[in-house]
Enzyme design. Structure first.
Site, short mmCIF file in Angstrom:
data_model
loop_
_atom_site.label_atom_id
_atom_site.label_comp_id
_atom_site.label_asym_id
_atom_site.label_seq_id
_atom_site.Cartn_x
_atom_site.Cartn_y
_atom_site.Cartn_z
N GLU A 129 -3.75 -9.47 3.79
CA GLU A 129 -4.45 -9.24 5.05
C GLU A 129 -5.58 -10.24 5.32
O GLU A 129 -5.73 -10.69 6.48
CB GLU A 129 -5.01 -7.81 5.09
N GLU A 150 0.82 -1.21 0.00
CA GLU A 150 0.00 0.00 0.00
C GLU A 150 0.86 1.26 0.00
O GLU A 150 0.47 2.27 -0.59
CB GLU A 150 -0.94 -0.03 1.20
#
Length: 258
Positions: free
Chosen positions: A131, A111
């Site tokens: 995740e 990210e």
């Protein structure tokens, strides 16, 4: 502020910010996140710094994401005001930022790369948003940025499985600009020098108008961009005079950044 886990070097108008926790795959604990946030604050506020590079120390990792051991000890998902790593929610960064991905970029590390304007990756780089495999979600912009950059189906293929993507596949998908076998920071410097050959005022105006343009129609973007702050500053700048003068005189422009 004295940093323990972040290195900042300045080369003329270029700032290089290095996450310096190679023993932890450059994963970010709360202290490192706050150090990065401060480093990005200082980069944005320094009028003499025009382009930035973000990278990780060592040959293995750009950033392994959040330090899950530190998270388990704290019992919460610590994120500073400007987002993961002090970057992913920094929507007002006017200066171009290049990610030099020197190894794995997992979770928040991926990210961070997505939050940069240009991504250069070494051949051994790996990207993933894993995740869901640990009961979480890509809450630092991955869910929003990845579909915009590579399309919904390709993004879902990464987001819903957490699978790893090689540097070459990432380039094919469209979120990596260049894959290199040599020094990735050196390659990022080449991109930075190409940007530094342009007026920093024009670069900031272009970045601002491009990102704002993603939120509106082409017609609205064309009519509105003349009034954006960075565009207004560019049009009134010394650089806007210097550029045409240098072109007419067949010389290299001497940019002032104002």
């Amino acid at each position: 502020m004295t940093y323990s886990n972040v290195l900042v070097t300045r080369e003329d108008h270029l700032t290089i910010i290095t996450i310096n926790r190679p023993q932890a795959y450059n994963a970010l604990d709360p202290d490192t996140q706050l150090e990065l946030q401060d480093a990005f604050d200082r980069f944005e506020q320094d009028d003499e710094q025009w382009v930035g590079i973000l990278t990780g120390a060592g040959p293995k990792a750009f950033c392994g994401g959040m330090d899950l051991k530190a998270q388990a000890e704290r019992g919460d998902l610590f994120t500073p005001q400007k987002g993961f790593g002090g970057l992913t929610a920094r929507f007002d960064l006017s200066k171009p930022l290049i990610a030099a991905v020197n190894g794995i970029a997992m979770g928040g590390g991926c990210e961070l790369a997505l939050a940069c304007d240009i991504v250069v990756a070494s051949e051994n780089a790996l990207f993933a948003l894993p995740e869901p495999r640990v009961g979480l979600a890509a809450l630092a912009g991955g869910i929003q940025r990845l579909p915009r950059e590579i399309g919904l189906k390709h993004a879902m293929g990464m987001l819903l499985t957490g699978r790893r993507v090689s540097a070459k596949e990432a380039q094919t998908l469209g979120f990596v600009n260049e894959v290199v076998s040599e020094d990735v920071v050196g390659a990022a410097r080449r991109w930075a020098q190409d940007i530094l050959a342009c007026s920093p005022m024009a670069v900031r105006a272009t970045k601002e108008a491009t990102l704002r343009g993603l939120e509106v129609s082409v017609a609205e973007g064309l009519s509105g961009e003349w009034h954006y702050p960075a565009m207004t500053a560019m049009l009134a700048s010394q650089d806007a005079v210097e550029g045409p003068m240098a072109f007419a005189a067949k010389r290299t422009p001497a940019w002032k950044g104002r």
